[in-house]
Design a protein around this motif. Structure first.
Motif, PDB file in Angstrom:
ATOM      1  N   ALA A 196       0.823  -1.205   0.000  1.00 22.91           N
ATOM      2  CA  ALA A 196       0.000   0.000   0.000  1.00 22.91           C
ATOM      3  C   ALA A 196       0.857   1.254   0.000  1.00 22.91           C
ATOM      4  CB  ALA A 196      -0.935  -0.013   1.210  1.00 22.91           C
ATOM      5  N   PHE A 197       1.870   1.285   0.838  1.00 27.85           N
ATOM      6  CA  PHE A 197       2.681   2.481   0.917  1.00 27.85           C
ATOM      7  C   PHE A 197       3.697   2.562  -0.217  1.00 27.85           C
ATOM      8  CE2 PHE A 197       0.845   2.477   5.126  1.00 27.85           C
ATOM      9  CZ  PHE A 197       0.527   3.815   5.286  1.00 27.85           C
ATOM     10  N   GLY A 198       4.051   1.434  -0.790  1.00 30.07           N
ATOM     11  CA  GLY A 198       4.858   1.465  -2.012  1.00 30.07           C
ATOM     12  C   GLY A 198       4.086   2.121  -3.138  1.00 30.07           C
ATOM     13  N   LYS A 199       2.802   1.808  -3.207  1.00 27.82           N
ATOM     14  CA  LYS A 199       1.923   2.438  -4.192  1.00 27.82           C
ATOM     15  C   LYS A 199       1.854   3.947  -3.953  1.00 27.82           C
ATOM     16  CE  LYS A 199      -3.022   2.537  -5.285  1.00 27.82           C
ATOM     17  NZ  LYS A 199      -4.330   1.901  -4.997  1.00 27.82           N
ATOM     18  N   ALA A 200       1.806   4.335  -2.691  1.00 29.04           N
ATOM     19  CA  ALA A 200       1.757   5.760  -2.366  1.00 29.04           C
ATOM     20  C   ALA A 200       2.994   6.489  -2.860  1.00 29.04           C
ATOM     21  CB  ALA A 200       1.603   5.943  -0.856  1.00 29.04           C
ATOM     22  N   MET A 201       4.134   5.850  -2.773  1.00 26.57           N
ATOM     23  CA  MET A 201       5.370   6.467  -3.263  1.00 26.57           C
ATOM     24  C   MET A 201       5.281   6.758  -4.754  1.00 26.57           C
ATOM     25  SD  MET A 201       7.579   6.694  -0.638  1.00 26.57           S
ATOM     26  CE  MET A 201       9.274   6.520  -1.185  1.00 26.57           C
ATOM     27  N   SER A 202       4.719   5.822  -5.526  1.00 26.50           N
ATOM     28  CA  SER A 202       4.612   6.024  -6.972  1.00 26.50           C
ATOM     29  C   SER A 202       3.577   7.111  -7.282  1.00 26.50           C
ATOM     30  CB  SER A 202       4.245   4.715  -7.675  1.00 26.50           C
ATOM     31  OG  SER A 202       2.967   4.260  -7.268  1.00 26.50           O
ATOM     32  N   GLN A 204       2.920   9.676  -5.362  1.00 21.34           N
ATOM     33  CA  GLN A 204       3.577  10.945  -5.035  1.00 21.34           C
ATOM     34  C   GLN A 204       4.419  11.449  -6.200  1.00 21.34           C
ATOM     35  OE1 GLN A 204       6.779  10.988  -2.038  1.00 21.34           O
ATOM     36  NE2 GLN A 204       5.725  12.722  -1.102  1.00 21.34           N
ATOM     37  N   LYS A 205       5.205  10.576  -6.762  1.00 21.35           N
ATOM     38  CA  LYS A 205       6.060  10.965  -7.892  1.00 21.35           C
ATOM     39  C   LYS A 205       5.221  11.455  -9.068  1.00 21.35           C
ATOM     40  CE  LYS A 205       9.927   9.155 -10.681  1.00 21.35           C
ATOM     41  NZ  LYS A 205       9.393   9.493 -12.010  1.00 21.35           N
ATOM     42  N   ILE A 207       1.982  12.622  -9.258  1.00 18.90           N
ATOM     43  CA  ILE A 207       1.170  13.833  -9.133  1.00 18.90           C
ATOM     44  C   ILE A 207       2.033  15.079  -8.987  1.00 18.90           C
ATOM     45  CG2 ILE A 207      -0.813  12.575  -8.232  1.00 18.90           C
ATOM     46  CD1 ILE A 207      -0.112  13.550  -5.427  1.00 18.90           C
ATOM     47  N   PHE A 208       3.203  14.955  -8.385  1.00 23.31           N
ATOM     48  CA  PHE A 208       4.085  16.116  -8.285  1.00 23.31           C
ATOM     49  C   PHE A 208       4.668  16.465  -9.650  1.00 23.31           C
ATOM     50  CE2 PHE A 208       3.744  15.744  -3.755  1.00 23.31           C
ATOM     51  CZ  PHE A 208       4.015  17.015  -3.275  1.00 23.31           C
ATOM     52  N   GLU A 209       4.917  15.463 -10.457  1.00 29.02           N
ATOM     53  CA  GLU A 209       5.406  15.726 -11.805  1.00 29.02           C
ATOM     54  C   GLU A 209       4.325  16.370 -12.671  1.00 29.02           C
ATOM     55  OE1 GLU A 209       6.848  12.036 -13.319  1.00 29.02           O
ATOM     56  OE2 GLU A 209       8.786  12.173 -12.286  1.00 29.02           O
ATOM     57  N   LYS A 210       3.060  16.017 -12.415  1.00 27.05           N
ATOM     58  CA  LYS A 210       1.963  16.559 -13.206  1.00 27.05           C
ATOM     59  C   LYS A 210       1.689  18.012 -12.856  1.00 27.05           C
ATOM     60  CE  LYS A 210      -2.972  16.093 -14.133  1.00 27.05           C
ATOM     61  NZ  LYS A 210      -4.231  15.369 -13.814  1.00 27.05           N
ATOM     62  N   ASP A 211       1.501  18.317 -11.554  1.00 26.35           N
ATOM     63  CA  ASP A 211       1.139  19.684 -11.151  1.00 26.35           C
ATOM     64  C   ASP A 211       1.344  19.840  -9.645  1.00 26.35           C
ATOM     65  OD1 ASP A 211       0.019  22.171 -10.667  1.00 26.35           O
ATOM     66  OD2 ASP A 211      -1.647  21.878 -12.051  1.00 26.35           O
ATOM     67  N   SER A 212       2.524  20.248  -9.262  1.00 30.21           N
ATOM     68  CA  SER A 212       2.837  20.353  -7.834  1.00 30.21           C
ATOM     69  C   SER A 212       2.013  21.438  -7.151  1.00 30.21           C
ATOM     70  CB  SER A 212       4.330  20.629  -7.637  1.00 30.21           C
ATOM     71  OG  SER A 212       4.702  21.841  -8.273  1.00 30.21           O
ATOM     72  N   LEU A 213       1.645  22.513  -7.868  1.00 32.42           N
ATOM     73  CA  LEU A 213       0.828  23.569  -7.268  1.00 32.42           C
ATOM     74  C   LEU A 213      -0.589  23.069  -6.996  1.00 32.42           C
ATOM     75  CD1 LEU A 213       1.937  26.742  -9.291  1.00 32.42           C
ATOM     76  CD2 LEU A 213       2.593  26.052  -6.973  1.00 32.42           C
ATOM     77  N   ALA A 214      -1.105  22.237  -7.887  1.00 31.43           N
ATOM     78  CA  ALA A 214      -2.438  21.672  -7.666  1.00 31.43           C
ATOM     79  C   ALA A 214      -2.428  20.730  -6.463  1.00 31.43           C
ATOM     80  CB  ALA A 214      -2.910  20.930  -8.913  1.00 31.43           C
ATOM     81  N   THR A 227       3.363  16.724   0.729  1.00 31.13           N
ATOM     82  CA  THR A 227       4.067  15.445   0.645  1.00 31.13           C
ATOM     83  C   THR A 227       3.353  14.327   1.395  1.00 31.13           C
ATOM     84  OG1 THR A 227       5.451  16.171   2.496  1.00 31.13           O
ATOM     85  CG2 THR A 227       6.345  16.453   0.276  1.00 31.13           C
ATOM     86  N   ASP A 228       2.383  14.689   2.235  1.00 30.75           N
ATOM     87  CA  ASP A 228       1.640  13.670   2.985  1.00 30.75           C
ATOM     88  C   ASP A 228       0.392  13.185   2.261  1.00 30.75           C
ATOM     89  OD1 ASP A 228       3.340  13.468   5.158  1.00 30.75           O
ATOM     90  OD2 ASP A 228       2.352  15.074   6.290  1.00 30.75           O
ATOM     91  N   VAL A 229       0.006  13.859   1.181  1.00 36.66           N
ATOM     92  CA  VAL A 229      -1.232  13.496   0.493  1.00 36.66           C
ATOM     93  C   VAL A 229      -1.261  12.027   0.060  1.00 36.66           C
ATOM     94  CG1 VAL A 229      -2.583  13.880  -1.619  1.00 36.66           C
ATOM     95  CG2 VAL A 229      -1.843  15.825  -0.240  1.00 36.66           C
ATOM     96  N   PRO A 230      -0.227  11.516  -0.645  1.00 39.81           N
ATOM     97  CA  PRO A 230      -0.307  10.123  -1.114  1.00 39.81           C
ATOM     98  C   PRO A 230      -0.408   9.110   0.033  1.00 39.81           C
ATOM     99  CG  PRO A 230       1.432  11.305  -2.260  1.00 39.81           C
ATOM    100  CD  PRO A 230       1.011  12.165  -1.119  1.00 39.81           C
TER     101      PRO A 230
END
Length: 372
Positions: A196-202, A204-205, A207-214, A227-230
């Protein structure tokens, strides 16, 4: 895996607990327990209630070598500490209340009536502490719920539902749909924490690449650091699946919900997935749900930032129940500048516990406010 530890952390303490004079372990009604006695034990008892544990993970009481160290603030003050693993893991607030009470009765039968009995717990265990004071308060002099699951159970877990529902609108394709998450599957296997948390790491990568401001804007909406969202999503998904499996269906319903405070509220409400409940809330949330009816000192300890149980979810709803019952004199909230779920230092925990003990001993209500 550092983030995993952060999410499931109950408390982090430095140093070592004083010498343990005796340890009692066993099982009662399918729930393992552990009782620790300090060398200077003088008849005082602290019933400890643990927080949420992923199904299938190693219990952090009976099987964890560092549990005595985490109980140091209580052991150092001469309290025996007794804790149940509960008969099942996951969302187990009602089970935790029952198993903690059975263990308390076992302790009294085996070791005699303590001269004082307090209860404390982290996270879900904080909720168990509150529910215990509400339902079995006659056996306690007071309690210290920490970062507690304090509000009504449906409302607190509904936060996870809304987090995922709105995330899927803004960042589609990263999380399962609500329908998939909340469909009861009799043969479903418990989520593996590392997966589950491995999935969260991916996530995170991506959504931050897509739009970090969003991501930042979405995080602020739910009082999260970006950084805690995922990891909040991964944890929330597991909680929802757990609730559905234990309820035999989905108790959540957002068909009449209006989502607000987004950049485009109309778009959010037109696109968000709507799902109706298939079972009533009582299937999982009725037993020992909050009442606010306490008559013993309850000192709540909370961090300034909590990515799993934000203070407004923990404090305001329960404070309203307390006020409805006219029980304000039995309720005090202390806060720290901690950044993370249950991220208290040993010193902060000890100070709060000392204030609770003084309140119990003198009858003078503790002072709400900051703990260094």
């Amino acid at each position: 895996m550092k983030k995993i530890t952060l999410f499931l952390l109950l408390a982090t303490f430095s140093g070592f607990a004083q010498e343990i004079a005796k340890t009692d372990t066993g099982s009662i009604n399918g729930a393992n327990y552990k009782i620790l006695f300090p060398e200077n034990w003088k008849g005082k008892l602290l019933m400890y209630a643990h927080g949420y544990e992923f199904m299938g993970t190693q219990p952090r009481q009976s099987k964890s070598p560092d549990w005595p160290q985490r109980m140091k603030p209580f052991l150092d003050r001469g309290f025996a500490v007794a804790a149940s693993d509960y008969a099942h893991q996951g969302l187990a607030l009602a089970q935790g209340v029952d198993d903690t009470e059975v263990l308390r009765q076992f302790f009294v039968a085996k070791y005699g009536q303590p001269d004082s009995t307090l209860i404390a717990g982290h996270s879900m265990g904080g909720g168990i502490s509150i529910a215990t004071l509400e339902n079995f308060g006659q056996f306690y002099q007071g309690g210290m719920p920490m970062c507690p699951l304090a509000g009504r159970m449906y409302l607190q877990t509904r936060k996870e539902f809304d987090l995922i529902a709105t995330f899927n609108v803004l960042f589609p394709g990263h999380m399962p749909s609500l329908k998939e998450t909340l469909t009861f599957k009799p043969d479903a296997k418990p989520a593996d924490m590392r997966t589950a948390f491995g999935k969260a790491m991916s996530i995170q990568k991506a959504i931050f690449e897509k739009d970090s401001l969003a991501v930042l804007a979405f995080a602020k909406h739910f009082d999260l650091k970006s950084t805690d969202v995922p990891f909040a999503l991964a944890f929330g998904e597991n909680v929802l699946r757990d609730v559905v499996q234990k309820s035999g269906g989905n108790p959540y319903d957002n068909t009449n919900t209006l989502y607000g405070r987004f950049e485009d509220n109309m778009m959010m409400n037109q696109k968000v997935e709507r799902i109706a409940a298939t079972v009533g809330q009582a299937a999982k949330f009725s037993k020992y749900d909050r009442t606010g009816d306490i008559d013993k000192p309850a000192l709540v300890l909370h961090t300034m930032y909590d990515q799993l149980i934000p203070a407004d979810y923990a404090i305001i709803p329960y404070e309203n129940l307390i006020q409805q019952n006219g029980r304000q004199e039995h309720y005090v909230v202390k806060y720290t500048n901690g950044q993370g779920h249950c991220n208290f230092t040993e010193t902060q925990t000890g100070k709060a516990f000392d204030e609770l003990r003084n309140w119990v001993h003198t009858g003078k209500r503790a002072t709400p406010g900051h703990i260094e």
